[in-house]
Scaffold this active site. Structure first.
Site, PDB file in Angstrom:
ATOM      1  N   PHE A  37       0.867  -1.175   0.000  1.00 54.77           N
ATOM      2  CA  PHE A  37       0.000   0.000   0.000  1.00 54.77           C
ATOM      3  C   PHE A  37       0.907   1.230   0.000  1.00 54.77           C
ATOM      4  O   PHE A  37       1.742   1.374   0.904  1.00 54.77           O
ATOM      5  CB  PHE A  37      -0.857  -0.053   1.265  1.00 54.77           C
ATOM      6  CG  PHE A  37      -1.591   1.220   1.601  1.00 54.77           C
ATOM      7  CD1 PHE A  37      -2.860   1.458   1.092  1.00 54.77           C
ATOM      8  CD2 PHE A  37      -1.020   2.167   2.443  1.00 54.77           C
ATOM      9  CE1 PHE A  37      -3.544   2.623   1.415  1.00 54.77           C
ATOM     10  CE2 PHE A  37      -1.700   3.341   2.770  1.00 54.77           C
ATOM     11  CZ  PHE A  37      -2.968   3.564   2.254  1.00 54.77           C
ATOM     12  N   GLY A  68       4.083  12.851   4.271  1.00 57.58           N
ATOM     13  CA  GLY A  68       3.853  11.723   5.185  1.00 57.58           C
ATOM     14  C   GLY A  68       2.554  11.963   5.929  1.00 57.58           C
ATOM     15  O   GLY A  68       1.469  11.606   5.452  1.00 57.58           O
ATOM     16  N   HIS A  99      15.843  -5.474  33.946  1.00 59.00           N
ATOM     17  CA  HIS A  99      16.867  -6.485  33.650  1.00 59.00           C
ATOM     18  C   HIS A  99      18.286  -5.929  33.757  1.00 59.00           C
ATOM     19  O   HIS A  99      19.260  -6.674  33.547  1.00 59.00           O
ATOM     20  CB  HIS A  99      16.658  -7.074  32.247  1.00 59.00           C
ATOM     21  CG  HIS A  99      15.566  -8.095  32.181  1.00 59.00           C
ATOM     22  ND1 HIS A  99      14.231  -7.765  32.143  1.00 59.00           N
ATOM     23  CD2 HIS A  99      15.605  -9.454  32.161  1.00 59.00           C
ATOM     24  CE1 HIS A  99      13.498  -8.870  32.093  1.00 59.00           C
ATOM     25  NE2 HIS A  99      14.309  -9.909  32.112  1.00 59.00           N
ATOM     26  N   GLY A 100      18.421  -4.640  34.054  1.00 57.21           N
ATOM     27  CA  GLY A 100      19.759  -4.057  34.201  1.00 57.21           C
ATOM     28  C   GLY A 100      20.584  -4.250  32.937  1.00 57.21           C
ATOM     29  O   GLY A 100      20.055  -4.200  31.818  1.00 57.21           O
ATOM     30  N   GLU A 131       1.178   4.623  10.499  1.00 57.83           N
ATOM     31  CA  GLU A 131      -0.295   4.667  10.510  1.00 57.83           C
ATOM     32  C   GLU A 131      -0.820   5.784  11.418  1.00 57.83           C
ATOM     33  O   GLU A 131      -1.775   5.597  12.183  1.00 57.83           O
ATOM     34  CB  GLU A 131      -0.869   3.284  10.843  1.00 57.83           C
ATOM     35  CG  GLU A 131      -0.455   2.304   9.758  1.00 57.83           C
ATOM     36  CD  GLU A 131      -1.228   1.015   9.722  1.00 57.83           C
ATOM     37  OE1 GLU A 131      -2.384   0.993  10.158  1.00 57.83           O
ATOM     38  OE2 GLU A 131      -0.655   0.029   9.232  1.00 57.83           O
ATOM     39  N   ARG A 189      16.325 -12.484  40.609  1.00 53.70           N
ATOM     40  CA  ARG A 189      17.546 -11.669  40.666  1.00 53.70           C
ATOM     41  C   ARG A 189      17.703 -11.035  42.045  1.00 53.70           C
ATOM     42  O   ARG A 189      16.788 -10.353  42.525  1.00 53.70           O
ATOM     43  CB  ARG A 189      17.481 -10.576  39.580  1.00 53.70           C
ATOM     44  CG  ARG A 189      18.635  -9.605  39.573  1.00 53.70           C
ATOM     45  CD  ARG A 189      19.904 -10.262  39.097  1.00 53.70           C
ATOM     46  NE  ARG A 189      21.002  -9.320  39.075  1.00 53.70           N
ATOM     47  CZ  ARG A 189      22.263  -9.677  38.878  1.00 53.70           C
ATOM     48  NH1 ARG A 189      22.566 -10.959  38.670  1.00 53.70           N
ATOM     49  NH2 ARG A 189      23.220  -8.779  38.872  1.00 53.70           N
ATOM     50  N   PRO A 207       8.391  11.177  -0.225  1.00 51.06           N
ATOM     51  CA  PRO A 207       9.440  11.903   0.501  1.00 51.06           C
ATOM     52  C   PRO A 207       8.934  13.266   1.005  1.00 51.06           C
ATOM     53  O   PRO A 207       9.308  13.710   2.084  1.00 51.06           O
ATOM     54  CB  PRO A 207      10.549  12.070  -0.536  1.00 51.06           C
ATOM     55  CG  PRO A 207      10.359  10.911  -1.465  1.00 51.06           C
ATOM     56  CD  PRO A 207       8.878  10.660  -1.521  1.00 51.06           C
ATOM     57  N   GLY A 208       8.026  13.908   0.284  1.00 52.65           N
ATOM     58  CA  GLY A 208       7.528  15.226   0.693  1.00 52.65           C
ATOM     59  C   GLY A 208       6.147  15.193   1.328  1.00 52.65           C
ATOM     60  O   GLY A 208       5.565  16.248   1.586  1.00 52.65           O
TER      61      GLY A 208
HETATM   62  C1  FAD Z   1       8.719   1.095   8.959  1.00 53.10           C
HETATM   63  C2  FAD Z   1       7.688   1.966   8.305  1.00 53.10           C
HETATM   64  C3  FAD Z   1       6.697   1.377   7.527  1.00 53.10           C
HETATM   65  C4  FAD Z   1       5.757   2.193   6.837  1.00 53.10           C
HETATM   66  N1  FAD Z   1       4.839   1.598   5.997  1.00 53.10           N
HETATM   67  C5  FAD Z   1       4.116   2.396   5.164  1.00 53.10           C
HETATM   68  C6  FAD Z   1       3.301   1.811   4.115  1.00 53.10           C
HETATM   69  O1  FAD Z   1       3.217   0.580   3.971  1.00 53.10           O
HETATM   70  N2  FAD Z   1       2.654   2.639   3.251  1.00 53.10           N
HETATM   71  C7  FAD Z   1       2.726   4.001   3.375  1.00 53.10           C
HETATM   72  O2  FAD Z   1       2.109   4.691   2.549  1.00 53.10           O
HETATM   73  N3  FAD Z   1       3.461   4.592   4.371  1.00 53.10           N
HETATM   74  C8  FAD Z   1       4.161   3.828   5.248  1.00 53.10           C
HETATM   75  N4  FAD Z   1       4.952   4.403   6.234  1.00 53.10           N
HETATM   76  C9  FAD Z   1       4.991   5.847   6.337  1.00 53.10           C
HETATM   77  C10 FAD Z   1       4.413   6.399   7.632  1.00 53.10           C
HETATM   78  O3  FAD Z   1       3.009   6.291   7.608  1.00 53.10           O
HETATM   79  C11 FAD Z   1       4.927   7.842   7.789  1.00 53.10           C
HETATM   80  O4  FAD Z   1       6.309   7.754   8.118  1.00 53.10           O
HETATM   81  C12 FAD Z   1       4.174   8.608   8.845  1.00 53.10           C
HETATM   82  O5  FAD Z   1       2.849   8.862   8.434  1.00 53.10           O
HETATM   83  C13 FAD Z   1       4.843   9.954   9.185  1.00 53.10           C
HETATM   84  O6  FAD Z   1       5.158  10.677   8.029  1.00 53.10           O
HETATM   85  P1  FAD Z   1       6.637  11.284   7.848  1.00 53.10           P
HETATM   86  O7  FAD Z   1       7.605  10.174   8.094  1.00 53.10           O
HETATM   87  O8  FAD Z   1       6.705  11.968   6.540  1.00 53.10           O
HETATM   88  O9  FAD Z   1       6.801  12.338   8.997  1.00 53.10           O
HETATM   89  P2  FAD Z   1       6.284  13.855   8.940  1.00 53.10           P
HETATM   90  O10 FAD Z   1       4.873  13.900   8.497  1.00 53.10           O
HETATM   91  O11 FAD Z   1       7.276  14.663   8.204  1.00 53.10           O
HETATM   92  O12 FAD Z   1       6.350  14.230  10.469  1.00 53.10           O
HETATM   93  C14 FAD Z   1       7.563  14.645  11.137  1.00 53.10           C
HETATM   94  C15 FAD Z   1       7.189  15.010  12.565  1.00 53.10           C
HETATM   95  O13 FAD Z   1       6.271  16.130  12.557  1.00 53.10           O
HETATM   96  C16 FAD Z   1       5.079  15.785  13.221  1.00 53.10           C
HETATM   97  N5  FAD Z   1       3.947  16.416  12.531  1.00 53.10           N
HETATM   98  C17 FAD Z   1       3.652  16.400  11.222  1.00 53.10           C
HETATM   99  N6  FAD Z   1       2.550  17.124  10.956  1.00 53.10           N
HETATM  100  C18 FAD Z   1       2.116  17.601  12.149  1.00 53.10           C
HETATM  101  C19 FAD Z   1       1.020  18.406  12.560  1.00 53.10           C
HETATM  102  N7  FAD Z   1       0.103  18.855  11.696  1.00 53.10           N
HETATM  103  N8  FAD Z   1       0.896  18.687  13.873  1.00 53.10           N
HETATM  104  C20 FAD Z   1       1.802  18.251  14.766  1.00 53.10           C
HETATM  105  N9  FAD Z   1       2.863  17.487  14.450  1.00 53.10           N
HETATM  106  C21 FAD Z   1       3.019  17.162  13.145  1.00 53.10           C
HETATM  107  C22 FAD Z   1       4.993  14.251  13.128  1.00 53.10           C
HETATM  108  O14 FAD Z   1       4.168  13.714  14.142  1.00 53.10           O
HETATM  109  C23 FAD Z   1       6.460  13.872  13.298  1.00 53.10           C
HETATM  110  O15 FAD Z   1       6.798  13.894  14.657  1.00 53.10           O
HETATM  111  C24 FAD Z   1       5.820   3.597   6.987  1.00 53.10           C
HETATM  112  C25 FAD Z   1       6.807   4.185   7.828  1.00 53.10           C
HETATM  113  C26 FAD Z   1       7.731   3.384   8.459  1.00 53.10           C
HETATM  114  C27 FAD Z   1       8.786   4.050   9.315  1.00 53.10           C
END
Ligand code: FAD
Length: 385
Positions: free
Chosen positions: A127, A135, A334-335, A359, A264, A132-133
């Site tokens: 999914f 999340g 567990h130290g 998620e 322990r 990169p820009g």
């Molecule tokens: C191991 C792993 C598996 C994943 N699997 C999937 C997958 O299968 N498919 C998929 O599509 N994605 C996947 N993801 C992506 C994941 O859902 C995103 O990493 C996550 O939603 C956060 O987005 P970001 O990494 O861009 O962080 P950002 O959105 O850049 O956030 C950076 C920080 O800013 C905070 N932040 C951002 N916006 C706000 C706001 N409005 N208010 C307050 N705080 C905010 C965030 O909480 C975080 O602390 C996966 C990620 C990982 C690490």
């Protein structure tokens, strides 16, 4: 009347799962640790598949899958209880016969090509919405799907995609100019590439690269411009399953701490006799129980056909924080041993850290909960309504 008990049938299913996990899955734990520490996958897919088929022979297949597709259709509450049991081990095992909820929106022809082979375990899906820009701010995805004759041409990059290296096809979200976010079912041999992303845990996600990937019109899932709703339906579906799994992990870890505190000795006493240790044990159980009931409540709402979004955000936030606090205390109890690779605690520690990120991060769950309250979508003081 509020009834917290399981029916006989529910209890029987829970006990069957518990003994399957203890008998068939937990024995793989030391092998998983050895493999991971040698830089190999903890467990081969074939091994997981064999276990899934073994469970199938005893009737355990497709926890949430409708009966018409050969599943058990047990419903959200039972699915959460089963996730608590599978969460007791760090072996990445899940019962077979499952498919992503949004694949049920497929048309008949797509169901034959994607849904049914995924349920049968013949095809692996992933999914992909994160970029990169974009999340947390999923609405700002930039991947594009340009119409070209009867096809779409997809360009863009996705990141952190679970199963992205293994998947045969992706449910990818891209913007169709002037029409909006759309979900496409795209086979790997249509031309997308994946690159593994090393992480601190064992979940090795991937970056997916789309360079002029041509996708026929019939591979749109649902409707053009209606993809965002599908993406949210996918994410919301799993939200209370994350804390459910965390409950199993935290209970197993806490039991390790209890056992250790009972053997322990330090300064002439068992460490379990010290209040400093007792409080860590007590606080951990209080927090686990809180997550348990929040999670079951969210699952119950989903089962009743009620809006489970707010309850799921509460359960997910609470469960992710709880699991991280519990694993940290268990390591502390567990130290020095807790910090070594002789014990699996450090491995759980790294895995559970992810729960606060994917998620919907902790911050995004808090944002959702606060907004629902501030806008009056949810009112305080209710029980079950
Ligand atoms: C191991 C792993 C598996 C994943 N699997 C999937 C997958 O299968 N498919 C998929 O599509 N994605 C996947 N993801 C992506 C994941 O859902 C995103 O990493 C996550 O939603 C956060 O987005 P970001 O990494 O861009 O962080 P950002 O959105 O850049 O956030 C950076 C920080 O800013 C905070 N932040 C951002 N916006 C706000 C706001 N409005 N208010 C307050 N705080 C905010 C965030 O909480 C975080 O602390 C996966 C990620 C990982 C690490």
């Amino acid at each position: 009347m509020v009834d917290f008990s399981l029916t006989d049938e529910e209890r029987q299913i829970r006990d069957t799962v518990r003994s399957f996990i203890e008998r068939e899955v937990m024995p793989l734990e030391s092998q998983v640790l050895r493999n991971e520490r040698a830089g190999r996958p903890g467990v081969e897919r074939d091994t997981i598949r064999e276990l899934q088929l073994k469970a199938r022979r005893s009737g355990f297949w497709g926890v949430l899958t409708p009966e018409e597709y050969g599943g058990m259709d047990l419903g959200p509450v039972m699915a959460a209880i089963i996730a608590m049991e599978t969460g007791r081990t760090f072996v990445p095992f899940q019962f077979g016969g499952a498919a992503d909820n949004i694949l049920y929106f497929a048309n008949d022809e797509q169901k034959q090509r994607y849904l049914i082979p995924t349920i049968e375990g013949e095809r692996i899906s992933c999914f992909a919405i994160t970029e990169p820009g974009a999340g947390s701010d999923a609405r700002s995805i930039r991947s594009s799907a340009r119409r070209d004759g009867g096809d779409f041409v997809i360009n863009g990059e996705k990141t952190f995609i679970t199963n992205g290296n293994e998947a045969d096809f992706v449910m990818v979200f891209a913007v169709v100019p002037d029409e909006g976010v759309t979900c496409f079912l795209v086979d790997r041999d249509m031309g997308w590439k994946s690159e593994p992303i090393p992480t601190m845990g064992q979940w090795g996600p991937a970056a997916l690269i789309f360079e002029n990937v041509r996708v026929p019109d019939e591979n749109v899932l649902g409707e053009v411009g209606k993809g965002f709703e599908l993406a949210m339906a996918w994410i919301r579906n799993g939200r209370f399953m994350i804390p459910a799994r965390a409950i199993g992990s935290a209970e197993r870890l806490l039991q390790m701490a209890i056992d250790y505190a009972n053997i322990r000795k330090s300064m002439g006493h068992l460490i379990g006799e010290y209040q400093a240790i007792q409080w860590q044990i007590a606080d951990s159980q209080v927090e686990i129980e809180a997550t348990k009931w929040l999670t079951l409540y969210a699952a119950w709402r989903a089962e009743q056909g009620l809006d489970a979004r707010h309850a799921s955000s509460i359960a997910k936030l609470n469960g992710a924080e709880m699991a991280n606090k519990v694993v940290d205390r268990v390591l502390q109890i567990h130290g020095g041993m807790g910090y070594t690779k002789e014990l699996p605690i450090e491995r759980w520690y790294r895995e559970l850290r992810l729960l606060r990120i994917y998620e919907g991060t902790d911050e995004i769950q808090r944002r959702t909960i606060a907004r629902n309250l501030l806008k009056g979508h949810v009112r305080l003081g209710g029980i079950g309504e």
